[in-house]
Design a protein around this motif. Sequence first.
Motif, PDB file in Angstrom:
ATOM      1  N   LEU A   1       0.826  -1.206   0.000  1.00 19.95           N
ATOM      2  CA  LEU A   1       0.000   0.000   0.000  1.00 19.95           C
ATOM      3  C   LEU A   1       0.859   1.254   0.000  1.00 19.95           C
ATOM      4  O   LEU A   1       0.572   2.222  -0.692  1.00 19.95           O
ATOM      5  CB  LEU A   1      -0.944   0.011   1.202  1.00 19.95           C
ATOM      6  N   TYR A   2       1.924   1.237   0.787  1.00 22.28           N
ATOM      7  CA  TYR A   2       2.823   2.385   0.825  1.00 22.28           C
ATOM      8  C   TYR A   2       3.471   2.605  -0.542  1.00 22.28           C
ATOM      9  O   TYR A   2       3.538   3.722  -1.037  1.00 22.28           O
ATOM     10  CB  TYR A   2       3.898   2.195   1.900  1.00 22.28           C
ATOM     11  N   ALA A   3       3.950   1.515  -1.162  1.00 29.35           N
ATOM     12  CA  ALA A   3       4.614   1.626  -2.460  1.00 29.35           C
ATOM     13  C   ALA A   3       3.661   2.155  -3.530  1.00 29.35           C
ATOM     14  O   ALA A   3       4.065   2.937  -4.390  1.00 29.35           O
ATOM     15  CB  ALA A   3       5.178   0.275  -2.874  1.00 29.35           C
TER      16      ALA A   3
ATOM     17  N   ARG B   1       8.439   5.447  -6.343  1.00 26.17           N
ATOM     18  CA  ARG B   1       9.822   5.927  -6.348  1.00 26.17           C
ATOM     19  C   ARG B   1      10.115   6.661  -7.646  1.00 26.17           C
ATOM     20  O   ARG B   1       9.658   6.261  -8.709  1.00 26.17           O
ATOM     21  CB  ARG B   1      10.770   4.742  -6.214  1.00 26.17           C
ATOM     22  N   PRO B   2      10.912   7.702  -7.572  1.00 23.40           N
ATOM     23  CA  PRO B   2      11.291   8.411  -8.802  1.00 23.40           C
ATOM     24  C   PRO B   2      12.281   7.560  -9.604  1.00 23.40           C
ATOM     25  O   PRO B   2      12.967   6.708  -9.044  1.00 23.40           O
ATOM     26  CB  PRO B   2      11.962   9.677  -8.281  1.00 23.40           C
ATOM     27  N   THR B   3      12.351   7.798 -10.886  1.00 23.63           N
ATOM     28  CA  THR B   3      13.301   7.063 -11.723  1.00 23.63           C
ATOM     29  C   THR B   3      14.691   7.679 -11.666  1.00 23.63           C
ATOM     30  O   THR B   3      15.681   7.016 -11.970  1.00 23.63           O
ATOM     31  CB  THR B   3      12.829   7.034 -13.189  1.00 23.63           C
TER      32      THR B   3
ATOM     33  N   GLN C   1      21.396  15.448  -6.971  1.00 23.96           N
ATOM     34  CA  GLN C   1      22.512  15.109  -6.089  1.00 23.96           C
ATOM     35  C   GLN C   1      22.144  15.247  -4.614  1.00 23.96           C
ATOM     36  O   GLN C   1      22.561  14.438  -3.789  1.00 23.96           O
ATOM     37  CB  GLN C   1      23.731  15.966  -6.427  1.00 23.96           C
ATOM     38  N   LYS C   2      21.363  16.257  -4.285  1.00 28.39           N
ATOM     39  CA  LYS C   2      20.954  16.446  -2.891  1.00 28.39           C
ATOM     40  C   LYS C   2      20.076  15.286  -2.430  1.00 28.39           C
ATOM     41  O   LYS C   2      20.253  14.764  -1.324  1.00 28.39           O
ATOM     42  CB  LYS C   2      20.208  17.773  -2.745  1.00 28.39           C
ATOM     43  N   GLN C   3      19.131  14.862  -3.274  1.00 33.30           N
ATOM     44  CA  GLN C   3      18.263  13.735  -2.922  1.00 33.30           C
ATOM     45  C   GLN C   3      19.074  12.452  -2.784  1.00 33.30           C
ATOM     46  O   GLN C   3      18.832  11.654  -1.869  1.00 33.30           O
ATOM     47  CB  GLN C   3      17.182  13.552  -3.988  1.00 33.30           C
ATOM     48  N   ALA C   4      20.041  12.246  -3.676  1.00 34.09           N
ATOM     49  CA  ALA C   4      20.900  11.063  -3.589  1.00 34.09           C
ATOM     50  C   ALA C   4      21.676  11.064  -2.279  1.00 34.09           C
ATOM     51  O   ALA C   4      21.817  10.027  -1.627  1.00 34.09           O
ATOM     52  CB  ALA C   4      21.852  11.013  -4.779  1.00 34.09           C
ATOM     53  N   ALA C   5      22.161  12.234  -1.886  1.00 36.62           N
ATOM     54  CA  ALA C   5      22.899  12.342  -0.624  1.00 36.62           C
ATOM     55  C   ALA C   5      22.011  11.958   0.559  1.00 36.62           C
ATOM     56  O   ALA C   5      22.434  11.221   1.452  1.00 36.62           O
ATOM     57  CB  ALA C   5      23.435  13.762  -0.448  1.00 36.62           C
ATOM     58  N   GLU C   6      20.766  12.433   0.550  1.00 36.32           N
ATOM     59  CA  GLU C   6      19.835  12.085   1.623  1.00 36.32           C
ATOM     60  C   GLU C   6      19.553  10.592   1.646  1.00 36.32           C
ATOM     61  O   GLU C   6      19.510   9.974   2.704  1.00 36.32           O
ATOM     62  CB  GLU C   6      18.536  12.868   1.463  1.00 36.32           C
ATOM     63  N   MET C   7      19.363   9.996   0.463  1.00 36.84           N
ATOM     64  CA  MET C   7      19.071   8.570   0.381  1.00 36.84           C
ATOM     65  C   MET C   7      20.249   7.714   0.835  1.00 36.84           C
ATOM     66  O   MET C   7      20.061   6.653   1.423  1.00 36.84           O
ATOM     67  CB  MET C   7      18.676   8.194  -1.049  1.00 36.84           C
ATOM     68  N   LEU C   8      21.454   8.188   0.566  1.00 37.60           N
ATOM     69  CA  LEU C   8      22.657   7.439   0.928  1.00 37.60           C
ATOM     70  C   LEU C   8      23.150   7.756   2.334  1.00 37.60           C
ATOM     71  O   LEU C   8      24.020   7.062   2.848  1.00 37.60           O
ATOM     72  CB  LEU C   8      23.770   7.719  -0.082  1.00 37.60           C
TER      73      LEU C   8
ATOM     74  N   ILE D   1      17.971   6.152 -10.314  1.00 38.42           N
ATOM     75  CA  ILE D   1      17.711   5.544  -9.009  1.00 38.42           C
ATOM     76  C   ILE D   1      18.417   4.192  -8.867  1.00 38.42           C
ATOM     77  O   ILE D   1      18.815   3.809  -7.771  1.00 38.42           O
ATOM     78  CB  ILE D   1      16.182   5.436  -8.745  1.00 38.42           C
ATOM     79  N   GLU D   2      18.597   3.473  -9.987  1.00 38.77           N
ATOM     80  CA  GLU D   2      19.277   2.180  -9.934  1.00 38.77           C
ATOM     81  C   GLU D   2      20.707   2.327  -9.424  1.00 38.77           C
ATOM     82  O   GLU D   2      21.206   1.471  -8.704  1.00 38.77           O
ATOM     83  CB  GLU D   2      19.299   1.511 -11.320  1.00 38.77           C
ATOM     84  N   LEU D   3      21.364   3.427  -9.803  1.00 37.62           N
ATOM     85  CA  LEU D   3      22.738   3.657  -9.349  1.00 37.62           C
ATOM     86  C   LEU D   3      22.777   3.982  -7.861  1.00 37.62           C
ATOM     87  O   LEU D   3      23.699   3.586  -7.149  1.00 37.62           O
ATOM     88  CB  LEU D   3      23.403   4.765 -10.168  1.00 37.62           C
ATOM     89  N   VAL D   4      21.763   4.697  -7.391  1.00 33.03           N
ATOM     90  CA  VAL D   4      21.683   5.009  -5.956  1.00 33.03           C
ATOM     91  C   VAL D   4      21.473   3.712  -5.181  1.00 33.03           C
ATOM     92  O   VAL D   4      22.119   3.458  -4.157  1.00 33.03           O
ATOM     93  CB  VAL D   4      20.552   6.021  -5.660  1.00 33.03           C
ATOM     94  N   ASP D   5      20.568   2.847  -5.669  1.00 31.40           N
ATOM     95  CA  ASP D   5      20.325   1.559  -5.021  1.00 31.40           C
ATOM     96  C   ASP D   5      21.587   0.713  -4.999  1.00 31.40           C
ATOM     97  O   ASP D   5      21.901   0.070  -3.983  1.00 31.40           O
ATOM     98  CB  ASP D   5      19.206   0.797  -5.731  1.00 31.40           C
ATOM     99  N   LYS D   6      22.323   0.719  -6.102  1.00 33.96           N
ATOM    100  CA  LYS D   6      23.568  -0.049  -6.185  1.00 33.96           C
ATOM    101  C   LYS D   6      24.594   0.476  -5.195  1.00 33.96           C
ATOM    102  O   LYS D   6      25.310  -0.296  -4.554  1.00 33.96           O
ATOM    103  CB  LYS D   6      24.106   0.031  -7.619  1.00 33.96           C
TER     104      LYS D   6
END
Length: 101
Positions: free
Chosen positions: A47-49, A54-56, A60-67, A93-98
């Motif tokens: 339900l949350y998903a 998720r964005p595709t 850089q700021k969002q990536a920093a927060e996610m990491l 987003i795949e690179l951030v996940d990796k």
Amino acid sequence: MQCKFEGTVTLGAGQAAQMSLGDARHPPAATLAEPEVVRIAVRAVQLYAESHPRPTQVNQKQAAEMLGVSARTVHNLIKANTLRLNKCGMIPIELVDKARA
């Protein structure tokens, strides 16, 4: 494993999970078995998903927060080719996940 939950949870298709707790005079109580708890948890994640896709790509700021790192560290990861920018200047987003793995 047994889990004790006090309150009620309502899960319906396409609806967010709703929880209502009883008052102090008449607290409801239920004991759920592990398979039921897992089923409820999986449905809650679905339900949350559905309501928070998720964005595709992220900046850089969002990536920093996610990491959990600074924006400067993300900049350094880009310079080291650990992360790459696409043609829009965003990080897929795949690179951030990796990088998180």
